[in-house]
Design a protein around this motif. Structure first.
Motif, PDB file in Angstrom:
ATOM      1  N   ALA A  28      22.041   4.341  43.298  1.00  0.00           N
ATOM      2  CA  ALA A  28      23.322   4.015  43.933  1.00  0.00           C
ATOM      3  C   ALA A  28      24.391   3.694  42.897  1.00  0.00           C
ATOM      4  CB  ALA A  28      23.143   2.837  44.884  1.00  0.00           C
ATOM      5  N   ASP A  29      24.003   3.022  41.828  1.00  0.00           N
ATOM      6  CA  ASP A  29      24.966   2.630  40.790  1.00  0.00           C
ATOM      7  C   ASP A  29      25.346   3.782  39.870  1.00  0.00           C
ATOM      8  OD1 ASP A  29      24.903   0.077  41.791  1.00  0.00           O
ATOM      9  OD2 ASP A  29      23.492  -0.696  40.295  1.00  0.00           O
ATOM     10  N   ASN A  30      24.500   4.827  39.817  1.00  0.00           N
ATOM     11  CA  ASN A  30      24.721   5.909  38.843  1.00  0.00           C
ATOM     12  C   ASN A  30      24.625   7.286  39.490  1.00  0.00           C
ATOM     13  OD1 ASN A  30      24.552   4.294  36.087  1.00  0.00           O
ATOM     14  ND2 ASN A  30      22.868   3.565  37.368  1.00  0.00           N
ATOM     15  N   LYS A  31      24.972   7.367  40.767  1.00  0.00           N
ATOM     16  CA  LYS A  31      24.742   8.598  41.527  1.00  0.00           C
ATOM     17  C   LYS A  31      25.515   9.792  40.966  1.00  0.00           C
ATOM     18  CE  LYS A  31      24.218  10.269  46.226  1.00  0.00           C
ATOM     19  NZ  LYS A  31      22.770  10.483  46.023  1.00  0.00           N
ATOM     20  N   ALA A  32      26.755   9.594  40.570  1.00  0.00           N
ATOM     21  CA  ALA A  32      27.564  10.713  40.077  1.00  0.00           C
ATOM     22  C   ALA A  32      26.944  11.324  38.819  1.00  0.00           C
ATOM     23  CB  ALA A  32      28.989  10.249  39.790  1.00  0.00           C
ATOM     24  N   GLU A  33      26.505  10.481  37.888  1.00  0.00           N
ATOM     25  CA  GLU A  33      25.900  10.980  36.655  1.00  0.00           C
ATOM     26  C   GLU A  33      24.565  11.677  36.931  1.00  0.00           C
ATOM     27  OE1 GLU A  33      26.512   8.304  32.963  1.00  0.00           O
ATOM     28  OE2 GLU A  33      26.647   6.970  34.693  1.00  0.00           O
ATOM     29  N   LEU A  34      23.775  11.118  37.853  1.00  0.00           N
ATOM     30  CA  LEU A  34      22.489  11.718  38.187  1.00  0.00           C
ATOM     31  C   LEU A  34      22.667  13.067  38.871  1.00  0.00           C
ATOM     32  CD1 LEU A  34      20.637   8.508  39.397  1.00  0.00           C
ATOM     33  CD2 LEU A  34      19.959   9.928  37.451  1.00  0.00           C
ATOM     34  N   GLU A  35      23.658  13.183  39.738  1.00  0.00           N
ATOM     35  CA  GLU A  35      23.920  14.460  40.395  1.00  0.00           C
ATOM     36  C   GLU A  35      24.362  15.510  39.372  1.00  0.00           C
ATOM     37  OE1 GLU A  35      23.296  15.446  43.280  1.00  0.00           O
ATOM     38  OE2 GLU A  35      23.016  13.657  44.515  1.00  0.00           O
ATOM     39  N   ALA A  36      25.185  15.085  38.410  1.00  0.00           N
ATOM     40  CA  ALA A  36      25.627  16.012  37.362  1.00  0.00           C
ATOM     41  C   ALA A  36      24.451  16.465  36.519  1.00  0.00           C
ATOM     42  CB  ALA A  36      26.689  15.335  36.487  1.00  0.00           C
ATOM     43  N   PHE A  37      23.556  15.541  36.202  1.00  0.00           N
ATOM     44  CA  PHE A  37      22.361  15.887  35.435  1.00  0.00           C
ATOM     45  C   PHE A  37      21.481  16.864  36.202  1.00  0.00           C
ATOM     46  CE2 PHE A  37      17.791  14.913  35.034  1.00  0.00           C
ATOM     47  CZ  PHE A  37      17.580  15.440  33.771  1.00  0.00           C
ATOM     48  N   LYS A  38      21.264  16.599  37.479  1.00  0.00           N
ATOM     49  CA  LYS A  38      20.431  17.473  38.317  1.00  0.00           C
ATOM     50  C   LYS A  38      21.018  18.883  38.375  1.00  0.00           C
ATOM     51  CE  LYS A  38      18.315  17.614  42.944  1.00  0.00           C
ATOM     52  NZ  LYS A  38      18.933  18.795  43.544  1.00  0.00           N
ATOM     53  N   SER A  39      22.328  18.966  38.523  1.00  0.00           N
ATOM     54  CA  SER A  39      22.988  20.264  38.578  1.00  0.00           C
ATOM     55  C   SER A  39      22.813  21.021  37.256  1.00  0.00           C
ATOM     56  CB  SER A  39      24.464  20.085  38.879  1.00  0.00           C
ATOM     57  OG  SER A  39      25.149  21.322  38.862  1.00  0.00           O
ATOM     58  N   ALA A  40      22.996  20.303  36.136  1.00  0.00           N
ATOM     59  CA  ALA A  40      22.846  20.932  34.812  1.00  0.00           C
ATOM     60  C   ALA A  40      21.412  21.379  34.585  1.00  0.00           C
ATOM     61  CB  ALA A  40      23.269  19.945  33.726  1.00  0.00           C
ATOM     62  N   ALA A  41      20.435  20.581  35.033  1.00  0.00           N
ATOM     63  CA  ALA A  41      19.025  20.922  34.862  1.00  0.00           C
ATOM     64  C   ALA A  41      18.665  22.176  35.651  1.00  0.00           C
ATOM     65  CB  ALA A  41      18.151  19.753  35.295  1.00  0.00           C
ATOM     66  N   GLU A  42      19.167  22.263  36.874  1.00  0.00           N
ATOM     67  CA  GLU A  42      18.863  23.434  37.700  1.00  0.00           C
ATOM     68  C   GLU A  42      19.485  24.695  37.112  1.00  0.00           C
ATOM     69  OE1 GLU A  42      18.458  21.123  42.008  1.00  0.00           O
ATOM     70  OE2 GLU A  42      20.382  22.013  41.409  1.00  0.00           O
ATOM     71  N   GLN A  43      20.678  24.578  36.519  1.00  0.00           N
ATOM     72  CA  GLN A  43      21.348  25.740  35.940  1.00  0.00           C
ATOM     73  C   GLN A  43      20.694  26.185  34.642  1.00  0.00           C
ATOM     74  OE1 GLN A  43      25.559  24.958  35.584  1.00  0.00           O
ATOM     75  NE2 GLN A  43      25.695  24.217  37.692  1.00  0.00           N
ATOM     76  N   SER A  44      19.957  25.277  33.975  1.00  0.00           N
ATOM     77  CA  SER A  44      19.348  25.606  32.675  1.00  0.00           C
ATOM     78  C   SER A  44      18.062  26.407  32.819  1.00  0.00           C
ATOM     79  CB  SER A  44      19.053  24.320  31.885  1.00  0.00           C
ATOM     80  OG  SER A  44      17.972  23.602  32.481  1.00  0.00           O
ATOM     81  N   LYS A  45      17.538  26.520  34.030  1.00  0.00           N
ATOM     82  CA  LYS A  45      16.268  27.215  34.222  1.00  0.00           C
ATOM     83  C   LYS A  45      16.458  28.727  34.212  1.00  0.00           C
ATOM     84  CE  LYS A  45      14.011  23.513  36.779  1.00  0.00           C
ATOM     85  NZ  LYS A  45      13.390  23.101  38.031  1.00  0.00           N
TER      86      LYS A  45
END
Length: 341
Positions: free
Chosen positions: A324-341
């Motif tokens: 909850a405190d870091n949702k924006a950063e975690l969503e950005a990380f998840k998006s970057a991880a999915e695009q790196s595959k």
């Protein structure tokens, strides 16, 4: 064959810590780590959303890409090199049931899975098949000086004392790791781990602090106190947290490796008549027996205190707040991880 033991054992030690982290609350009633609020973000980068078969296939594809680039690099440096896709560097997958530290039958056989590991058994089965290095005949045709040049070109020069450091540690840099280092960097660059990028440096720091602070939370402290009191009553005093019990085995195992291989500053002749493989020593066998004895007492106390279930409940509650405190950063990380595959 000469080997610098601590360097060779470093990867194994890293795996030990990973497994140690899993050997606590791997199952907690109706909860499992798949329910972790952070898992849906981290699994995007580390293959948690892939089946074991898919992970194995991905590992093999990357290994093949790497070896093709190694061959190209070695050829440009004047050496022959046949791509080696059967050198044991692929991912070792495990079937469900291989890691069950909350089941008494499993603990009676493996303890914490450090000395006697189900994964070690799999590795032994895999290595029983005769391995043939496709480059062996070519290397043997070279003079001694040419062989030295071959391996330095392939893996980079052996670190000197200054590079090794006083404690035998070594900071790996792909630029110094020859054609293998370059090829791995090229392949991993296409599938880069976004968690290591500068973009997510702040998130890395926050997560490191989170993992450290969560274990020191009042909720975990209370649970560990109950577990430690049980251990004391059962004749295993001196542990503050459940991880301490696991760590005690890791420390003794590391000491046995250090005694056999030294601090890494000098090569060890593993074919010498005086050398004793620490994995085959009486001391390691005795430690394996001690591991099972300690792990069984530990398991009894985890069962008595509902340690697995409560650990997951505490961890997930803390993770929910972190998300909850870091949702924006975690969503950005998840998006970057999915695009790196």
């Amino acid at each position: 064959m000469r080997s610098t033991g601590p360097l060779a054992a470093l990867a194994a030690t890293a795996m030990v810590f990973v497994l140690a982290g899993c050997s606590g609350p791997s199952s907690g009633g109706d909860l499992s780590y798949e329910d972790s609020p952070l898992n849906k973000y981290l699994s995007a980068a580390y293959g948690g959303d892939l089946s074991p078969e898919e992970q194995q296939k991905l590992s093999e594809e990357r290994q093949a890409q790497t070896e093709e680039l190694v061959a190209k690099c070695m050829s440009e440096e004047g050496f022959e090199y046949a791509p080696n896709t059967d050198n044991g560097s692929g991912m070792m997958t495990s079937a469900e049931g291989d890691w069950e530290p909350e089941k008494r039958e499993w603990v009676e056989k493996y303890g914490y899975g450090m000395i006697n590991s189900p994964f070690a058994e799999k590795q032994q089965e895999a290595t029983e098949e005769e391995y043939v290095d496709p480059n062996q005949d070519y290397v043997e045709s070279l003079s001694e000086s040419e062989q030295t040049a071959f391996y330095e070109t392939l893996y980079g020069p052996t670190p000197d004392e200054e590079e090794m450091g006083e404690d035998g540690s070594y900071e790996y840099r792909w630029e110094d790791a020859g054609c293998q280092g370059w090829a791995q960097h090229e392949v991993e660059g296409e599938n880069a781990d976004p968690f290591q990028s500068e973009e997510f440096a702040d998130l890395r720091t926050k997560m490191e602090e989170f993992w450290t602070s969560s274990q020191a939370s009042p909720e975990f402290s209370e649970l560990n106190s109950a577990w430690a009191a049980c251990m004391d009553d059962a004749g295993e005093p001196g542990f503050t947290t459940q991880q301490d019990a696991i760590q005690s085995i890791i420390d003794e195992q590391t000491a046995l490796y250090d005694a056999a291989y030294g601090d890494g500053s000098e090569p060890v002749d593993t074919e010498s008549a005086d050398f004793e493989d620490p994995n085959e020593s009486a001391a390691m066998k005795e430690l394996g027996e001690r591991e099972i004895e300690l792990a069984l007492v530990d398991l009894g106390c985890r069962e008595k205190t509902s340690y697995a279930k409560k650990s997951l409940e505490i961890q997930f509650a803390l993770e929910e707040k972190f998300v909850a405190d870091n949702k924006a950063e975690l969503e950005a990380f998840k998006s970057a991880a999915e695009q790196s595959k």
